[in-house]
Design a protein around this motif. Structure first.
Motif, short mmCIF file in Angstrom:
data_model
loop_
_atom_site.label_atom_id
_atom_site.label_comp_id
_atom_site.label_asym_id
_atom_site.label_seq_id
_atom_site.Cartn_x
_atom_site.Cartn_y
_atom_site.Cartn_z
N TYR A 120 26.47 37.75 33.78
CA TYR A 120 26.64 38.09 35.20
C TYR A 120 27.59 37.12 35.88
CZ TYR A 120 25.53 37.64 40.16
OH TYR A 120 25.62 37.48 41.52
N CYS A 124 31.01 38.49 37.32
CA CYS A 124 30.95 38.66 38.78
C CYS A 124 31.46 37.45 39.56
CB CYS A 124 29.52 38.99 39.21
SG CYS A 124 28.85 40.48 38.46
N LYS A 125 31.36 36.25 38.97
CA LYS A 125 31.81 35.04 39.66
C LYS A 125 32.66 34.20 38.71
CE LYS A 125 27.69 34.97 42.59
NZ LYS A 125 28.36 35.39 43.83
N SER A 217 24.56 44.47 38.51
CA SER A 217 25.66 43.82 39.23
C SER A 217 26.95 43.81 38.41
CB SER A 217 25.26 42.38 39.58
OG SER A 217 24.11 42.36 40.40
N ILE A 218 26.81 43.61 37.09
CA ILE A 218 27.98 43.60 36.21
C ILE A 218 28.68 44.96 36.22
CG2 ILE A 218 28.70 43.52 33.78
CD1 ILE A 218 26.56 41.32 33.40
N ARG A 220 28.53 47.35 38.50
CA ARG A 220 29.14 47.60 39.81
C ARG A 220 30.47 46.85 39.95
NH1 ARG A 220 23.85 47.00 41.84
NH2 ARG A 220 24.37 44.90 42.54
N THR A 221 30.48 45.60 39.48
CA THR A 221 31.70 44.79 39.56
C THR A 221 32.80 45.36 38.67
OG1 THR A 221 30.36 42.80 39.98
CG2 THR A 221 32.63 42.46 39.25
N ILE A 222 32.44 45.80 37.47
CA ILE A 222 33.44 46.33 36.54
C ILE A 222 34.10 47.59 37.10
CG2 ILE A 222 33.71 47.47 34.29
CD1 ILE A 222 31.70 45.48 33.16
N ARG A 224 34.77 48.22 40.01
CA ARG A 224 35.68 47.86 41.11
C ARG A 224 37.00 47.31 40.61
NH1 ARG A 224 31.06 44.60 44.46
NH2 ARG A 224 29.84 46.41 45.18
N PHE A 225 37.08 47.00 39.32
CA PHE A 225 38.33 46.47 38.77
C PHE A 225 39.42 47.54 38.88
CE2 PHE A 225 36.08 43.30 35.74
CZ PHE A 225 35.81 42.48 36.83
N ARG A 231 38.72 46.48 32.85
CA ARG A 231 37.38 47.02 32.61
C ARG A 231 36.98 46.89 31.15
NH1 ARG A 231 38.19 52.69 35.92
NH2 ARG A 231 38.59 51.75 37.98
#
Length: 311
Positions: A120, A124-125, A217-218, A220-222, A224-225, A231
């Motif tokens: 994560y 994400c960070k 969370s991972i 959702r973040t992917i 958005r790439f 991705r």
């Protein structure tokens, strides 16, 4: 017969068919050798290759150690039982086996949750990854995983040590198992049964919640790439871990959600054997075959070994 006089238990194993026992022995022996060799390879590579000295491979190294410990706690004894025909295991050895298999199994779930958190942070960070998952934090997380495993298992083991056995010392399993000990005990097992349920529910719920939240969370973040390449790279970072998590939790839920008692006796023994032998064998291959960095480290280490041996 009470636990003060019980000095041994009899493990029935999977089958009394001699030909089938030979096949099982060969299968379990090969998977055990592959499991130990594969996980030892991962541990060795993380020590000798500087590129693998990162938090992700630090956790993977500890996970491989857990896998070796888990399978070694029960599989060698079962192989000995098949090879010699001696199905007797001493009381102390049986309780030791229960302790080591359960502590490694419980700790493994907490470590999987820790590795999910690592994924994560990496996805994400990424800009704060080095500061969030520092070497000190990694060591603390590993210690906390082991302590959580001990906190889950110690109450259960304490209750198992107080069980009394009046009618039988025969365990319908290939290894000592807390559930089988409870079944043949003549003690009031209500407290220990409730303790098992509470410990199992807490462990599974706590760790699975962490895993689901991390990967939620991972994902959702992917999504958005902006580019497909980003991705794919992000998914490849955590894909191996997601496969291992699916196998571990899937087999665990399969065991505890069997619909009938008859299936529980037969199928659960087979699934338990697969968890103890096949799963630790698959994990090194899952991590290495899907990870270019590990494959490169293996090739480089192999080349160095060949060059040193030829000198």
């Amino acid at each position: 017969m009470r636990n003060g006089t019980v000095t041994s238990f009899i493990l029935l194993g999977l089958t009394d068919d001699l030909q089938l026992q030979v096949l099982i022995f060969v299968f379990v022996f090969l998977t055990y050798i592959l499991s130990v060799a594969g996980n030892l390879t991962i541990i060795t590579l993380t020590f000798v290759d500087s590129h693998l000295r990162t938090p992700m491979y630090f956790f993977l190294k500890n996970f491989s150690f857990l896998e070796i410990s888990f399978t070694s706690a029960c599989i060698p004894r079962y192989l000995y039982n098949i090879a010699t025909g001696d199905k007797v295991i001493t009381y102390n050895a049986c309780m030791s086996q229960v302790f080591f298999t359960d502590i490694c199994g419980a700790t493994e779930f907490f470590l999987l949750a820790t590795m999910s958190y690592d994924c994560y942070v990496a996805i994400c960070k990424p800009l704060h990854y080095v500061t969030i998952v520092s070497s000190r934090v990694c060591r603390i997380l590993i210690i906390c995983s082991w302590m959580a495993g001990f906190c889950v298992i110690i109450p259960l083991l304490s209750l198992c040590l107080n069980l009394e056995f009046c009618d039988s010392n025969v365990l319908d399993h290939f290894a000592c198992d807390a559930f089988r000990l409870v079944k043949i005990s003549c003690s009031d097992t209500w407290i220990i049964e409730q303790t098992v349920i509470v410990c199992a529910v807490l462990t599974l719920n706590m760790t699975l919640t962490c895993v689901v939240l991390s990967y939620g969370s991972i994902i959702r973040t992917i999504f958005r790439f902006p580019s497909v390449q980003q991705r794919k790279k992000a998914l490849s970072t955590c894909s191996s871990h997601m496969i291992v998590v699916s196998i571990t939790y899937g087999t665990c839920f399969f065991i505890y959600m069997n619909p009938t008692a008859k299936e529980e006796v037969t199928i659960n023994k087979v699934v338990s054997l697969l968890i103890s032998s096949v799963s630790p064998t698959l994990n090194p291959f899952i991590y290495t075959l899907r990870n270019n960095q590990v494959k490169k480290a293996f090739k480089d280490s192999f080349k160095r070994f060949i060059s040193l041996s030829t000198k």
